[in-house]
Design a protein around this motif. Structure first.
Motif, PDB file in Angstrom:
ATOM      1  N   ILE A 168      -2.877   5.739 -11.760  1.00 41.63           N
ATOM      2  CA  ILE A 168      -2.938   4.756 -10.680  1.00 41.63           C
ATOM      3  C   ILE A 168      -1.621   4.700  -9.921  1.00 41.63           C
ATOM      4  O   ILE A 168      -0.544   4.963 -10.482  1.00 41.63           O
ATOM      5  CB  ILE A 168      -3.293   3.353 -11.245  1.00 41.63           C
ATOM      6  CG1 ILE A 168      -3.646   2.385 -10.118  1.00 41.63           C
ATOM      7  CG2 ILE A 168      -2.182   2.801 -12.122  1.00 41.63           C
ATOM      8  CD1 ILE A 168      -4.299   1.099 -10.595  1.00 41.63           C
ATOM      9  N   LEU A 170      -0.047   2.545  -6.024  1.00 41.41           N
ATOM     10  CA  LEU A 170      -0.407   1.524  -5.040  1.00 41.41           C
ATOM     11  C   LEU A 170      -1.294   2.100  -3.938  1.00 41.41           C
ATOM     12  O   LEU A 170      -1.882   1.353  -3.172  1.00 41.41           O
ATOM     13  CB  LEU A 170       0.848   0.902  -4.432  1.00 41.41           C
ATOM     14  CG  LEU A 170       1.476  -0.205  -5.273  1.00 41.41           C
ATOM     15  CD1 LEU A 170       2.910  -0.461  -4.859  1.00 41.41           C
ATOM     16  CD2 LEU A 170       0.660  -1.486  -5.153  1.00 41.41           C
ATOM     17  N   ALA A 173      -6.266   5.612  -7.069  1.00 39.48           N
ATOM     18  CA  ALA A 173      -6.426   5.775  -8.516  1.00 39.48           C
ATOM     19  C   ALA A 173      -7.425   6.882  -8.805  1.00 39.48           C
ATOM     20  O   ALA A 173      -8.215   7.291  -7.937  1.00 39.48           O
ATOM     21  CB  ALA A 173      -6.889   4.470  -9.155  1.00 39.48           C
ATOM     22  N   ILE A 233      -0.340  -4.542  -9.316  1.00 37.72           N
ATOM     23  CA  ILE A 233      -0.195  -3.101  -9.518  1.00 37.72           C
ATOM     24  C   ILE A 233       1.278  -2.729  -9.675  1.00 37.72           C
ATOM     25  O   ILE A 233       1.644  -1.905 -10.526  1.00 37.72           O
ATOM     26  CB  ILE A 233      -0.819  -2.311  -8.357  1.00 37.72           C
ATOM     27  CG1 ILE A 233      -2.283  -2.707  -8.131  1.00 37.72           C
ATOM     28  CG2 ILE A 233      -0.720  -0.801  -8.630  1.00 37.72           C
ATOM     29  CD1 ILE A 233      -3.217  -2.345  -9.234  1.00 37.72           C
ATOM     30  N   TYR A 236       2.503  -3.620 -13.112  1.00 39.16           N
ATOM     31  CA  TYR A 236       1.970  -2.688 -14.108  1.00 39.16           C
ATOM     32  C   TYR A 236       2.752  -1.373 -14.073  1.00 39.16           C
ATOM     33  O   TYR A 236       3.150  -0.846 -15.120  1.00 39.16           O
ATOM     34  CB  TYR A 236       0.483  -2.417 -13.870  1.00 39.16           C
ATOM     35  CG  TYR A 236      -0.030  -1.324 -14.780  1.00 39.16           C
ATOM     36  CD1 TYR A 236      -0.333  -1.603 -16.108  1.00 39.16           C
ATOM     37  CD2 TYR A 236      -0.148  -0.007 -14.326  1.00 39.16           C
ATOM     38  CE1 TYR A 236      -0.753  -0.588 -16.974  1.00 39.16           C
ATOM     39  CE2 TYR A 236      -0.558   1.006 -15.179  1.00 39.16           C
ATOM     40  CZ  TYR A 236      -0.868   0.705 -16.503  1.00 39.16           C
ATOM     41  OH  TYR A 236      -1.266   1.699 -17.353  1.00 39.16           O
TER      42      TYR A 236
END
Length: 247
Positions: A168, A170, A173, A233, A236
């Motif tokens: 993934i 920004l 994905a 995101i 993460y």
């Protein structure tokens, strides 16, 4: 001199979480590869094996050994042009006398609030030739299967395609799904609304465009993203990069 840098690596060490998060939300979406190192021995190790451009280090608790720490950072760094930024209280001003020529590039005052820290860092990066507004690549990270980050979005006939994220960024994905029939029904370059990604209870929502599909694998691009999506995101990816750096 203003310049475009494809890879910009920004490490942080011992910086408080609130400042850390605001810097991540501001710079990781611009292509800065960011992670945090909370131990000096780990910092020296990572510096010796990675080409790190910028290091922000909280020096308030190491002020009595600052000269030694800065010397070790410089000597251990693979990148001999590393820019060191000290996050420091005003009461330590006198300690920095003479350190700029040898080690330091900038001081970020620790009495600044989160907004002031971001603004100061933007100005500093501009002085260093990095335009914050300049578009850069999206940092992509792998997702372990055991993390079980789930994705779902609605199709035109009311069906819901579920899957697991394998990597993934920004910008998009890659995910896998056991529902080959629904994957075959997807149309390349078509926009699908109502995409949801579940990060352990935190839901990131966006719109997806199908970039490519093959059997049980689908590549998508994110569009119509909001601030909450960017924060979830970004956090993460930052956490993932930090774990990878600390291995």
């Amino acid at each position: 001199q203003d310049q475009y840098r494809e890879n910009i690596t920004f490490a942080m060490s011992m910086v408080n979480e609130y400042i850390q998060d605001e810097l991540v939300f501001s710079f990781l979406p611009r292509g800065f590869e960011m992670f945090e190192l909370d131990q000096l021995n780990k910092l020296y190790q990572v510096l010796s094996t990675n080409d790190i451009n910028f290091l922000l280090i909280d020096v308030n608790n190491i002020i009595n050994e600052l000269n030694n720490v800065l010397s070790n950072i410089k000597s251990s760094s693979k990148n001999k042009n590393i820019h060191i930024i000290a996050y420091s209280s005003d009461k330590h001003k006198d300690v920095f006398s003479g350190l700029f020529d040898k080690y330091l590039s900038f001081i970020l005052p620790s009495h600044f609030n989160t907004i002031e820290c971001v603004q100061a860092m933007k100005k500093y990066f501009e002085l260093a030739g990095i335009k914050h507004s300049q578009r850069r690549r999206h940092i992509r990270v792998p997702v372990d299967e055991k993390e079980n980050i789930k994705i779902s979005f609605k199709l035109n006939k009311g069906d819901v395609l579920d899957g697991k994220i394998t990597n993934i960024s920004l910008g998009g994905a890659l995910f896998t799904s056991l529902n080959g029939k629904l994957i075959r029904d997807l149309e390349n370059n078509k926009r699908y609304n109502g995409l949801q990604i579940n990060f352990g209870g935190k839901i990131a929502r966006a719109t997806a465009i199908i970039a490519q599909k093959k059997e049980f694998t689908v590549a998508i691009r994110f569009t119509d993203i909001n601030e909450n999506f960017i924060k979830i995101i970004s956090k993460y990816i930052f956490t993932k990069l930090t774990k990878l750096a600390n291995v």
